[in-house]
Design a protein around this motif. Sequence first.
Motif, PDB file in Angstrom:
ATOM      1  N   PRO A   1      16.568  10.510  23.325  1.00 58.40           N
ATOM      2  CA  PRO A   1      16.369  11.345  24.516  1.00 58.40           C
ATOM      3  C   PRO A   1      16.654  10.596  25.812  1.00 58.40           C
ATOM      4  O   PRO A   1      16.844  11.236  26.847  1.00 58.40           O
ATOM      5  CB  PRO A   1      14.893  11.755  24.419  1.00 58.40           C
ATOM      6  N   ASP A   2      16.709   9.270  25.773  1.00 55.21           N
ATOM      7  CA  ASP A   2      17.042   8.508  26.979  1.00 55.21           C
ATOM      8  C   ASP A   2      18.538   8.547  27.302  1.00 55.21           C
ATOM      9  O   ASP A   2      18.954   8.059  28.356  1.00 55.21           O
ATOM     10  CB  ASP A   2      16.590   7.049  26.828  1.00 55.21           C
TER      11      ASP A   2
ATOM     12  N   ASN B   1      17.147  18.804  38.168  1.00 57.27           N
ATOM     13  CA  ASN B   1      16.950  17.595  38.977  1.00 57.27           C
ATOM     14  C   ASN B   1      17.939  17.567  40.131  1.00 57.27           C
ATOM     15  O   ASN B   1      19.080  17.118  39.978  1.00 57.27           O
ATOM     16  CB  ASN B   1      17.118  16.346  38.106  1.00 57.27           C
ATOM     17  N   PRO B   2      17.532  18.046  41.311  1.00 57.42           N
ATOM     18  CA  PRO B   2      18.459  18.101  42.446  1.00 57.42           C
ATOM     19  C   PRO B   2      18.646  16.756  43.151  1.00 57.42           C
ATOM     20  O   PRO B   2      19.452  16.664  44.072  1.00 57.42           O
ATOM     21  CB  PRO B   2      17.777  19.107  43.380  1.00 57.42           C
ATOM     22  N   THR B   3      17.916  15.737  42.727  1.00 57.71           N
ATOM     23  CA  THR B   3      17.981  14.439  43.411  1.00 57.71           C
ATOM     24  C   THR B   3      19.147  13.606  42.883  1.00 57.71           C
ATOM     25  O   THR B   3      19.792  13.949  41.893  1.00 57.71           O
ATOM     26  CB  THR B   3      16.669  13.655  43.216  1.00 57.71           C
ATOM     27  N   ASP B   4      19.381  12.476  43.547  1.00 57.18           N
ATOM     28  CA  ASP B   4      20.428  11.550  43.105  1.00 57.18           C
ATOM     29  C   ASP B   4      19.913  10.537  42.082  1.00 57.18           C
ATOM     30  O   ASP B   4      20.682   9.711  41.585  1.00 57.18           O
ATOM     31  CB  ASP B   4      20.997  10.790  44.315  1.00 57.18           C
ATOM     32  N   VAL B   5      18.620  10.600  41.781  1.00 58.40           N
ATOM     33  CA  VAL B   5      18.040   9.695  40.791  1.00 58.40           C
ATOM     34  C   VAL B   5      18.404  10.203  39.403  1.00 58.40           C
ATOM     35  O   VAL B   5      18.183  11.370  39.077  1.00 58.40           O
ATOM     36  CB  VAL B   5      16.507   9.627  40.941  1.00 58.40           C
ATOM     37  N   LYS B   6      18.981   9.357  38.593  1.00 54.95           N
ATOM     38  CA  LYS B   6      19.389   9.756  37.251  1.00 54.95           C
ATOM     39  C   LYS B   6      18.175   9.746  36.321  1.00 54.95           C
ATOM     40  O   LYS B   6      17.676   8.686  35.942  1.00 54.95           O
ATOM     41  CB  LYS B   6      20.477   8.819  36.723  1.00 54.95           C
ATOM     42  N   LEU B   7      17.734  10.941  35.976  1.00 52.68           N
ATOM     43  CA  LEU B   7      16.583  11.092  35.081  1.00 52.68           C
ATOM     44  C   LEU B   7      17.045  11.635  33.739  1.00 52.68           C
ATOM     45  O   LEU B   7      17.883  12.541  33.672  1.00 52.68           O
ATOM     46  CB  LEU B   7      15.557  12.049  35.692  1.00 52.68           C
ATOM     47  N   THR B   8      16.480  11.100  32.674  1.00 56.30           N
ATOM     48  CA  THR B   8      16.828  11.531  31.329  1.00 56.30           C
ATOM     49  C   THR B   8      15.708  12.388  30.753  1.00 56.30           C
ATOM     50  O   THR B   8      14.603  12.472  31.306  1.00 56.30           O
ATOM     51  CB  THR B   8      17.061  10.328  30.412  1.00 56.30           C
ATOM     52  N   GLU B   9      16.000  13.014  29.624  1.00 55.30           N
ATOM     53  CA  GLU B   9      14.962  13.752  28.911  1.00 55.30           C
ATOM     54  C   GLU B   9      13.810  12.818  28.535  1.00 55.30           C
ATOM     55  O   GLU B   9      12.634  13.194  28.608  1.00 55.30           O
ATOM     56  CB  GLU B   9      15.547  14.393  27.651  1.00 55.30           C
ATOM     57  N   GLY B  10      14.133  11.611  28.136  1.00 53.05           N
ATOM     58  CA  GLY B  10      13.105  10.642  27.787  1.00 53.05           C
ATOM     59  C   GLY B  10      12.208  10.312  28.969  1.00 53.05           C
ATOM     60  O   GLY B  10      10.995  10.155  28.826  1.00 53.05           O
TER      61      GLY B  10
END
Length: 573
Positions: A195-196, A205-214
């Motif tokens: 999931p990562d 996720n509207p931000t520029d931070v890359k978020l994963t499912e994990g």
Amino acid sequence: MDKNIASYLLASLLERAELQQVGVISNQERDALTFAIRSLAGDASTIAPAAQMSDLSTGRARGGGPRAAIPAESTVDVGEQKSGDTKQVPAVELVLNSLQAEADCKDNVLLCLDFGTAMSKAFAITAAGEHLDLELGKAAGREGYTLPSSVFIGDDGLAYFGFEAVDKSVSVLELGRERLDSIKSWLSFRDDGNPDSELLSKTYNPTDVKLTEGDLLRAYLAFLTDMTCISLRDWEISRYVKRRFARPCGKNAQQAKWVDDLMKRLLADAQVLADTFHGRWGGGVPVEQLKAAIEALRNLGSRPGYLVADGVPEPVAVAATPVEVSENRIDAYMVVDAGAGTTDFGLFFAMRKENLEEPRVFQVAPSILGLNYAGDRIDLLLQKFICDEESIDQTSMQGKMVALDLRRRIRVLKELLFVSGELDYVLADSTIGHIKRDDFCNWEQVQKFSERLEQGFRDALASVDVTYLDYLATDPVRLQVILTGGSSKLPMLASLGSGYVEVKGRKIQRTLVDATPEWIAQGGDEMQSIYPQLAVAIGGAAEELPSTDYAPLEWIRRSRPSYVAGNMQITGT
């Protein structure tokens, strides 16, 4: 009137008052006001205060449970303040108390976390048999025993959890933004993968931070963990107690192992994050801080894995009581778990041998089936029924406003309708209406919903080998149906536990079984009413559970164990 219902109705009334949309008020709203006035006049404690989350210590005594000291905080810095930016992000420090607490983890308590598709719950039982109900809603500053399994990332760069996620997302759903619901489905319908490696889309996720499912799994489980720990504090119990987790039963042993291994890692990470963001969930958490903390976790050499025990198949946790009290040599159960987002089916057999003290539970893997039809679908149907009844044009601006306001309140209105049999309501445009439960249940679209549930029941049985069906169709064998989940009280679910069901030419008699433990049946009305929602967490917190194997493909074969939910000693001796 129930306190939770009154609270929701008052919130609705106050919100409309602030928007100057209040003309007349409904009978239920009037009752809610009366309830609030009497409560304030008689006992202020009936109004739940916001949770106090400012420290990591044990709190006031609520019961006679054991007590354990919590060590002083130790931290690791994982972020710096960015002085050159227009928006400064405060430094984040990982709180590592849990890594130092293993030697002190001697509370004779076993906790079970039920990470639900729509709502999450928890329950704990001491070695002495004391049952610790955990009001997660109260810990989050609201009321009740459940938390929405929701995360919403706003355009402000903040991640909101639980009730706040629902509140913040309602006003922007029409703009193409979505909140993360049904996070558990990332585990339920997969049997491998990382999931990562799966990034969230801009819709979530509207931000520029890359978020994963994990990342989001860890973050939500951290929120759930912290609210659970706050609730434990009310019993003067340490944050660091052994915990099981409920998991989907899965299609085979491979999926069960994948989910078990993944959840153990995620929950160990979640405890560190829960300690780190303790007291900071309210009002949202900057996604930069969440990401920085999660990245720092990857560099830790150890995790508080000692806290996390085996996963418990959800239907086994629910069926533990009827399996334990039954004296039959063989029992067949269909467990129907009807939550808000999904209705899950699973066929199980409990068998006893004279030389074994405890029964063994065999899961018939092909029968495991999940439908995306549950309580939320009834919410949508009720909203449409009311809008149709009042000829609301949802394509107009006013119609959209009325529908949006109705959507905020629909779950409480549904509960009122099914409890009392009728419903008086006032819409945002001051339209006054009245409907009856029977009229709604007899509506064509609700009838189709009921038929889909019945078809799901048949499909679950049709997936198993005919040798099982031959046995179930043999007189006097009865297929015992256990209903659980927050939507299990709906009449269209109750009908699944009676009459014959015909599958591949076999007629199988169904009988409804009450899985409520005796201590709840003898308790107050409140615990009895919420038991269906807490059934998995309550069953999973029991000191001993039946051994669980995967059944053979055919009824006549001898089974070979492939999974055992082990008994765990929690006495500390």
